[in-house]
Design a protein around this motif. Structure first.
Motif, mmCIF file in Angstrom:
data_model
loop_
_atom_site.group_PDB
_atom_site.id
_atom_site.type_symbol
_atom_site.label_atom_id
_atom_site.label_comp_id
_atom_site.label_asym_id
_atom_site.label_seq_id
_atom_site.Cartn_x
_atom_site.Cartn_y
_atom_site.Cartn_z
ATOM 1 N N PRO A 188 7.795 -12.082 7.303
ATOM 2 C CA PRO A 188 7.930 -10.499 7.478
ATOM 3 C C PRO A 188 7.298 -9.214 8.131
ATOM 4 O O PRO A 188 7.720 -7.814 8.556
ATOM 5 C CB PRO A 188 7.783 -10.177 5.868
ATOM 6 C CG PRO A 188 7.055 -11.176 5.558
ATOM 7 C CD PRO A 188 7.346 -12.224 6.349
ATOM 8 N N ILE A 189 5.868 -10.378 8.188
ATOM 9 C CA ILE A 189 5.116 -8.668 9.328
ATOM 10 C C ILE A 189 4.503 -9.367 10.317
ATOM 11 O O ILE A 189 4.387 -11.134 10.631
ATOM 12 C CB ILE A 189 3.700 -8.608 8.378
ATOM 13 C CG1 ILE A 189 4.431 -7.973 7.125
ATOM 14 C CG2 ILE A 189 2.722 -7.805 9.115
ATOM 15 C CD1 ILE A 189 2.921 -7.349 6.420
ATOM 16 N N VAL A 190 5.733 -8.969 10.869
ATOM 17 C CA VAL A 190 5.071 -9.575 12.838
ATOM 18 C C VAL A 190 3.683 -9.136 13.711
ATOM 19 O O VAL A 190 3.640 -7.553 13.567
ATOM 20 C CB VAL A 190 5.856 -9.415 13.991
ATOM 21 C CG1 VAL A 190 6.215 -9.738 15.740
ATOM 22 C CG2 VAL A 190 7.439 -9.997 13.626
ATOM 23 N N PRO A 191 2.989 -9.501 13.974
ATOM 24 C CA PRO A 191 1.377 -9.177 14.545
ATOM 25 C C PRO A 191 1.622 -8.966 15.705
ATOM 26 O O PRO A 191 2.419 -8.794 16.328
ATOM 27 C CB PRO A 191 0.484 -10.210 13.884
ATOM 28 C CG PRO A 191 1.536 -11.284 14.392
ATOM 29 C CD PRO A 191 2.564 -11.202 13.863
ATOM 30 N N PRO A 192 1.456 -7.480 16.030
ATOM 31 C CA PRO A 192 1.452 -7.119 17.452
ATOM 32 C C PRO A 192 0.299 -8.601 18.368
ATOM 33 O O PRO A 192 -0.367 -8.843 18.439
ATOM 34 C CB PRO A 192 0.518 -5.900 17.575
ATOM 35 C CG PRO A 192 -0.107 -5.648 16.875
ATOM 36 C CD PRO A 192 0.449 -7.499 15.001
ATOM 37 N N ASN A 230 6.416 -10.282 25.976
ATOM 38 C CA ASN A 230 7.660 -10.505 25.987
ATOM 39 C C ASN A 230 8.334 -11.028 24.694
ATOM 40 O O ASN A 230 9.450 -11.718 24.413
ATOM 41 C CB ASN A 230 8.780 -10.375 27.276
ATOM 42 C CG ASN A 230 8.378 -9.318 28.052
ATOM 43 O OD1 ASN A 230 7.383 -9.239 28.747
ATOM 44 N ND2 ASN A 230 9.423 -9.186 29.131
ATOM 45 N N HIS A 231 7.755 -11.811 24.002
ATOM 46 C CA HIS A 231 7.613 -13.461 23.401
ATOM 47 C C HIS A 231 6.882 -13.262 22.382
ATOM 48 O O HIS A 231 5.750 -13.988 22.274
ATOM 49 C CB HIS A 231 6.965 -14.324 24.769
ATOM 50 C CG HIS A 231 7.510 -15.734 23.533
ATOM 51 N ND1 HIS A 231 9.055 -15.933 24.024
ATOM 52 C CD2 HIS A 231 6.966 -16.805 23.671
ATOM 53 C CE1 HIS A 231 8.895 -17.212 23.365
ATOM 54 N NE2 HIS A 231 7.879 -17.569 23.250
ATOM 55 N N THR A 232 7.684 -12.665 21.211
ATOM 56 C CA THR A 232 7.054 -12.827 19.500
ATOM 57 C C THR A 232 7.893 -13.445 18.835
ATOM 58 O O THR A 232 8.923 -13.744 19.670
ATOM 59 C CB THR A 232 6.685 -11.244 19.908
ATOM 60 O OG1 THR A 232 8.114 -10.305 19.462
ATOM 61 C CG2 THR A 232 5.940 -10.384 20.881
ATOM 62 N N VAL A 233 6.987 -13.692 18.109
ATOM 63 C CA VAL A 233 8.491 -13.994 16.864
ATOM 64 C C VAL A 233 8.911 -13.168 15.910
ATOM 65 O O VAL A 233 8.096 -11.869 15.773
ATOM 66 C CB VAL A 233 7.763 -14.959 15.633
ATOM 67 C CG1 VAL A 233 7.746 -15.342 14.193
ATOM 68 C CG2 VAL A 233 6.418 -15.943 16.232
ATOM 69 N N PRO A 234 10.079 -13.141 15.952
ATOM 70 C CA PRO A 234 11.383 -11.933 14.918
ATOM 71 C C PRO A 234 10.739 -12.494 14.056
ATOM 72 O O PRO A 234 10.436 -13.192 13.484
ATOM 73 C CB PRO A 234 13.106 -12.679 15.191
ATOM 74 C CG PRO A 234 12.353 -13.809 15.398
ATOM 75 C CD PRO A 234 11.303 -14.627 16.578
ATOM 76 N N TYR A 283 6.696 -19.813 27.329
ATOM 77 C CA TYR A 283 6.355 -19.163 28.139
ATOM 78 C C TYR A 283 4.707 -19.011 29.337
ATOM 79 O O TYR A 283 3.882 -19.040 28.533
ATOM 80 C CB TYR A 283 7.005 -17.813 28.108
ATOM 81 C CG TYR A 283 8.220 -17.539 27.556
ATOM 82 C CD1 TYR A 283 9.245 -16.962 28.462
ATOM 83 C CD2 TYR A 283 8.939 -18.331 26.205
ATOM 84 C CE1 TYR A 283 10.591 -17.519 28.187
ATOM 85 C CE2 TYR A 283 9.886 -17.688 25.950
ATOM 86 C CZ TYR A 283 10.781 -17.317 26.978
ATOM 87 O OH TYR A 283 11.942 -17.556 26.917
ATOM 88 N N PRO A 284 4.890 -18.429 29.900
ATOM 89 C CA PRO A 284 3.165 -18.385 30.696
ATOM 90 C C PRO A 284 2.789 -17.131 30.243
ATOM 91 O O PRO A 284 3.667 -15.557 29.529
ATOM 92 C CB PRO A 284 3.632 -17.756 32.554
ATOM 93 C CG PRO A 284 5.303 -18.062 32.731
ATOM 94 C CD PRO A 284 5.926 -18.350 31.423
ATOM 95 N N ALA A 285 1.659 -16.439 30.807
ATOM 96 C CA ALA A 285 1.050 -15.723 29.876
ATOM 97 C C ALA A 285 1.722 -14.317 30.923
ATOM 98 O O ALA A 285 0.631 -13.497 29.507
ATOM 99 C CB ALA A 285 -0.606 -15.604 30.658
ATOM 100 N N SER A 286 2.026 -14.098 31.462
ATOM 101 C CA SER A 286 2.517 -12.924 31.975
ATOM 102 C C SER A 286 3.325 -12.544 31.330
ATOM 103 O O SER A 286 3.410 -11.279 31.111
ATOM 104 C CB SER A 286 3.275 -13.499 33.277
ATOM 105 O OG SER A 286 3.788 -14.526 33.599
ATOM 106 N N PHE A 287 3.939 -13.295 30.492
ATOM 107 C CA PHE A 287 5.102 -12.816 29.762
ATOM 108 C C PHE A 287 4.298 -12.303 27.964
ATOM 109 O O PHE A 287 5.499 -12.633 26.920
ATOM 110 C CB PHE A 287 6.275 -14.015 29.753
ATOM 111 C CG PHE A 287 7.073 -13.841 30.644
ATOM 112 C CD1 PHE A 287 8.755 -13.649 30.123
ATOM 113 C CD2 PHE A 287 6.830 -14.647 32.048
ATOM 114 C CE1 PHE A 287 8.901 -13.170 31.162
ATOM 115 C CE2 PHE A 287 7.580 -14.597 33.193
ATOM 116 C CZ PHE A 287 8.476 -13.777 32.701
ATOM 117 N N ARG A 288 3.558 -12.702 28.066
ATOM 118 C CA ARG A 288 2.635 -12.325 26.486
ATOM 119 C C ARG A 288 3.266 -11.132 26.163
ATOM 120 O O ARG A 288 3.931 -11.812 24.200
ATOM 121 C CB ARG A 288 1.443 -12.106 26.887
ATOM 122 C CG ARG A 288 0.606 -11.944 25.333
ATOM 123 C CD ARG A 288 -0.848 -12.329 25.547
ATOM 124 N NE ARG A 288 -1.660 -11.679 24.746
ATOM 125 C CZ ARG A 288 -2.674 -11.067 24.042
ATOM 126 N NH1 ARG A 288 -2.526 -9.997 24.355
ATOM 127 N NH2 ARG A 288 -3.589 -11.791 22.256
#
Length: 143
Positions: A18-22, A8-12, A1-6
């Protein structure tokens, strides 16, 4: 994804994560290839990008007479357009392959957050020098 989707695109969350960094505490490391080599690569494997191109003349940035004959809609186009579909909700149109390359990396250059931009060739040919430096920038110890 482009940088503008930073944001919106995270690891579930999962058992393996178990811990998803912000997202705002994550340092993006962006690899960049020289544009012409990247365009040749896109001709072989376009991923989510769609563009009409002849395999023997790719990257063809401007429509040649053969392109216009095969795709009459190109008669009024200055460049061969690119359509990129990242998923069922996210898609972009670009004027050309060089425009796509420029717009993608420009987003990382113009961010309000830190990002590392590394030439792909440096990673390939000088990994023993570059990777430890990248680790230090990310606050990690390379071993």
């Amino acid at each position: 994804y482009p940088a503008s989707f930073r944001t919106n695109h995270t690891v579930p969350k999962s058992k393996s994560h178990p811990i998803v960094p912000p997202y705002d505490s994550t340092l993006p490391i962006v690899t960049v290839r020289d544009p012409y080599t990247w365009m040749q690569s896109m001709c072989r494997q376009p991923y989510g990008a769609r563009f009409d191109h002849a395999k023997d003349a790719c990257p063809n940035i401007i429509p040649y007479p053969e392109d216009i004959e095969a795709h009459p809609r190109y008669a009024k186009k200055k460049y061969i357009p690119i359509f990129v579909k990242y998923d069922h909700q996210v898609s972009f149109h670009h004027e050309s392959l060089p425009s796509m390359w420029n717009e993608w990396y420009q987003q990382y250059i113009n961010t309000s957050y830190p990002a590392l931009i590394v030439r792909m060739e440096d990673l390939v040919f000088h990994a023993e020098t570059v990777v430890p430096q990248l680790c230090r920038c990310g606050g990690l110890k390379y071993s």
